[in-house]
Structure formats: structure tokens, C-alpha cells
Write an enzyme that holds these catalytic residues in place. Sequence first.
Site, PDB file in Angstrom:
ATOM      1  N   GLY A 242       0.761  -1.478   0.134  1.00  0.00           N
ATOM      2  CA  GLY A 242      -0.081  -0.183   0.052  1.00  0.00           C
ATOM      3  C   GLY A 242       0.746   1.278   0.015  1.00  0.00           C
ATOM      4  O   GLY A 242       1.767   1.430   1.073  1.00  0.00           O
ATOM      5  N   THR A 243       0.352   2.285  -0.883  1.00  0.00           N
ATOM      6  CA  THR A 243       1.485   3.241  -1.069  1.00  0.00           C
ATOM      7  C   THR A 243       1.011   4.440  -1.956  1.00  0.00           C
ATOM      8  O   THR A 243       0.060   4.350  -2.565  1.00  0.00           O
ATOM      9  CB  THR A 243       2.907   2.748  -1.935  1.00  0.00           C
ATOM     10  OG1 THR A 243       3.423   1.863  -0.900  1.00  0.00           O
ATOM     11  CG2 THR A 243       3.747   3.937  -2.559  1.00  0.00           C
TER      12      THR A 243
END
Lengths: 284, 258
Positions: free
Chosen positions: A64-65
Site C-alpha cells: 500500500g502506497t
Amino acid sequence: MWGETFDDFENDEVEMVNAKKNLMIEPAHNDFTFQGLPLGIQPVDFMKTHFGATAGKSMQFRKGTTTLAFVYEPATPNDKGGIIVAVDSRASSGEYISSKSVMKILDIGDRMVATMAGGAADCQFWTRTVAKYCTLYELREKTNITVSAASKYFANVLYGYKGQGLSVGSMVAGYDKKGPQIFKVDSEGDRCSLKVCSVGSGSLNAYGILDNHFKPKMTDEEARKLGLRAIMHATYRDSGSGGVCNLCHITPTEKIRLPPMDVSKLWYEFAGEISRDIAYEPVE
Amino acid sequence: MACFNGITASADATNQMHSFKQAMREVSAKPDWLSARHIERQRWNPYSMEGGSTCAISGDNFAIVASDTRMTANDINILTRDAEKIQVLNDSIILTTSGFYGDVLQLTKVLQSRLHKYRFDYRADMSVDLCAELLSRNLYYRRFFPYYTGAILAGIDEHGKGAVFSYDPIGCIERLGYSASGAAEPMIIPFLDCQIGHVTLDEGYEKPALTMERAISLMKDSFRGAAEREISTGDKIHLVIAEAGKPIVQKFLPLRED
């Protein structure tokens, strides 16, 4: 082999020369293989069963980013220009935030960085592999490797593992003889050169800010602020991103890493700037 | 295809591609030759989860590691009350793991043999930073058949400072001040965030320094708290204390046994 040093050859000059020569030979491409599953078990399905959304919190992979990078030219002679790379710092396993201080800008040599989006372990491991390749290349060829070559090696390695469940979305950014360059590389085998680029779950939000405020010519101050602003807005609207904003400025001569900035403090800073709430509130 | 005029043709091509992909997915997920026995084999599960939690805190000149010693099957049935999940690898490295106990043992054995070989080759003990990278790579080498473990590596680094490295099952590495892993991770971390990270404290308030005594008592508190509210944590705390320049101390403290 392990523990073999030049001392072992000091009695024989010819052997010493050969040993040195052998060290500079291009290493065998990949003489080790990952331990696989027993025959007949599909790796992707296996991973989904045991490490997917149904697995315990501590067993899910970190991901996740929001990451972004852009190239700009200096607006005044006082500015340096170059590349701004900005990232958030959240790693989540499912809905649990397993880390809020991940460094998602990874070094590849002195002049190049790679950003990390997708599976955290995949990015860290393969970026290391690329860094090793670049170092060996520079020792062998006695010249700096281009961003294009490094990213192509990266993309080729990832393409070799296509369909096996790797998850990497990386931007390789840096300065070389052709100037500032950004290449987006992903685990599908895609590789493309871009001037303004964003990857990750919050990339759409970041693109919104970037496309609105990006100018080909900016002052350093403006450019850094744009990076921070885009990350801040992405973390505000994307639950997969958050933490602090790490920013790296690659100029023609150096690589400057700026201290991490807490995004929730940036929120107040930017809200103060436009003297209203960041979120849209219609006026009666 | 008969029609090659503009939009229809391209729409046809898209549809064809779509149905081809769909068929490909179906056939690769369930090929004709797949017998009932094969399908059964696909459900092969080499892992089990033995529960329990582990935690590590580092300070200026110390690192403390703790874990509970309960081992459960399916989170319910208690197999043993004194399983050791912390391994002291050398004078400055401590490994603690939660998850599948078989993989825990295997991982420990792999690391121990690599450390032994390092001693043999370089005539010195490995430092915790090197061992951290080694562990990360060894976890990743099993990318397609991972160790079912949440590992934490702690110890005293070359500068005499405490170090804690946290991992995910496939070797994503990060150096942190404190970390936890296992069933009670989502309970212990917020507590430590509050007490050590001071993330909930407003500016201008006194933030107590992290001494070893404070770290040890926080560690005890977090496990007592976890044992109250988490079923697979309990029985005993296995506490391992590493202080720069001193030998490693190990202690066992009682916890709730229900």
C-alpha cells in the site's frame, strides 16, 4: 569461495593475476533458484490461501502506497532543477497499519533511486539486486550506468517472474549523461519513460494535484512544495497511504534527502496557506 | 472474421480477447486432466498456527525481547506451556519468532548454521546489522513457499546501541525502536506507541525517557494486558535482556494460565 582472499594467492603472481581477472568477469546471471512449492501446487493460489485477506494480521505481506516523481527545469539561475521524488511511509497488512515509518525511496548507487510500491519485500529485494548489478556494471565498464539501462535490467528481471505473484510498481529515477530521467517499471513487465509519474493506491489523487499545479519550469522551493502537496492530498483521501512524507531531490550534481514531514502537520500548513479547510465545502 | 469495418471490428476483437482470456483463466485454474486427487492436493496445507506473541524494545544501550511460552493448536487447545520462541543466537543477537513452530525451528537452524559458518570464515561473531540483512534475504529466498513466521531480530549493534529489526513473512525489513509480532501485535503496538512513541501525547507535555527499568516494566505490562484479552497468549513471559558490554540475561515470569 567463501573466505577466499588475495592472501591465498600471494605466493604465485600468475595465480594472483588470474584471481583478479576472475573477480571482474561478469557474474553468472542467476545461479540460484527460489525454493518452489511441490509440483502441481499453483504458487499464486497457494499464496492467496495462506497469506491473503483471510490470513492472520501478522501473516499478510506489507503493502500500500503513494509514490510520485517528476522532472522539472529551474525557473531562475539560482535554482538547481532536476527530479523530485516524494513518497508516503505507510505499510499496511490488510486493514492493520504494520508500519508508519517505511523508507520507500531506496538507493541504487549514488545518483539513482528507486521508489517502492506494491509488495514491500519484493521491492526491497529486487532493488538490491538492481543495485548490485549497477555496481558491478560500473566496476566492469568503468562508466556510470544510465537510468535506462538500470531500469531495463529491473524490468527484465521482473518479466522473468511474471505470473508468479510478484507485486512491484517502482519508479527508477536519476541523473545520467542524457539528463534527468524517470522510468516506471512494474511486475507485469511494463517499463516506460515519463516526466511526471505517480504509482500506488493513492496515485490518482496525487496525479490530480500534479496535473493541476505542475509547470515545466519551477523554482526548487515550488517543486518541493508541489511534491509535498501531492503526497499530502493523496494521504488525505487514500486510506492506504499515510504517515510521513519523505522527499528526495536529485539535482545535476547531488542527491538531497529532505527530513521526513508529518502529513497531518502539512495538512494544517496547506490549509493555512489557502485560509480554508483542504476538503471542498460548498458555500451557501 | 467477416466484418473489418471500423468500430465493429475493434469491438469484436476486444470481445474475442476478453473471452480468450476468460477461457485461459478457466482452463489454467481447472484443466481437463485435473483429477479429484489433484484438486484435493491443491488444498494442501503445510502450515499450522501455534499462536502466541513476541515483542522487542530497544534503547540507547540495551535491547529487551519478550515472548509468551504458550503453544496452541487452532488457538484453543493448549499443546504446551513452555515452548521457547526466543533464540539467543550469539552474545549480541536475539531472534524471536511467532507463527508456525516448524518453520520457526527451521529458520533458527538455518540462521545458526550461517552464523557458525561466518565465525569459521571470519573468526568473529556476526554483528546484528549483518544478521538482520541475512535474515531478510533468507526469508525472501522462500518467496514462493514462505516461512509462516513473523520474525523480530534484536540485539546490540557495533556502536553499542540497541537495535530491533521487524520483518514480514517474506523478508520486508525495517529497523524500529520497538516492534511486536504474533496474535497480540495489534494490542501491544498501540500501547507501546502511546508509552514509548508518545504519539498520543500533545506537545509541551513531559515525555519520560526510556530507561531499561521502564522498558522492562512496559514489556511486562504489555504482555499482562495481552494475556487478559487474547486467548493464545499466556502462561509465562520469557524475558531476554541484552545490555551493551554485559552478558545476556534470561528470565521467566508468570502470566495468566487460563
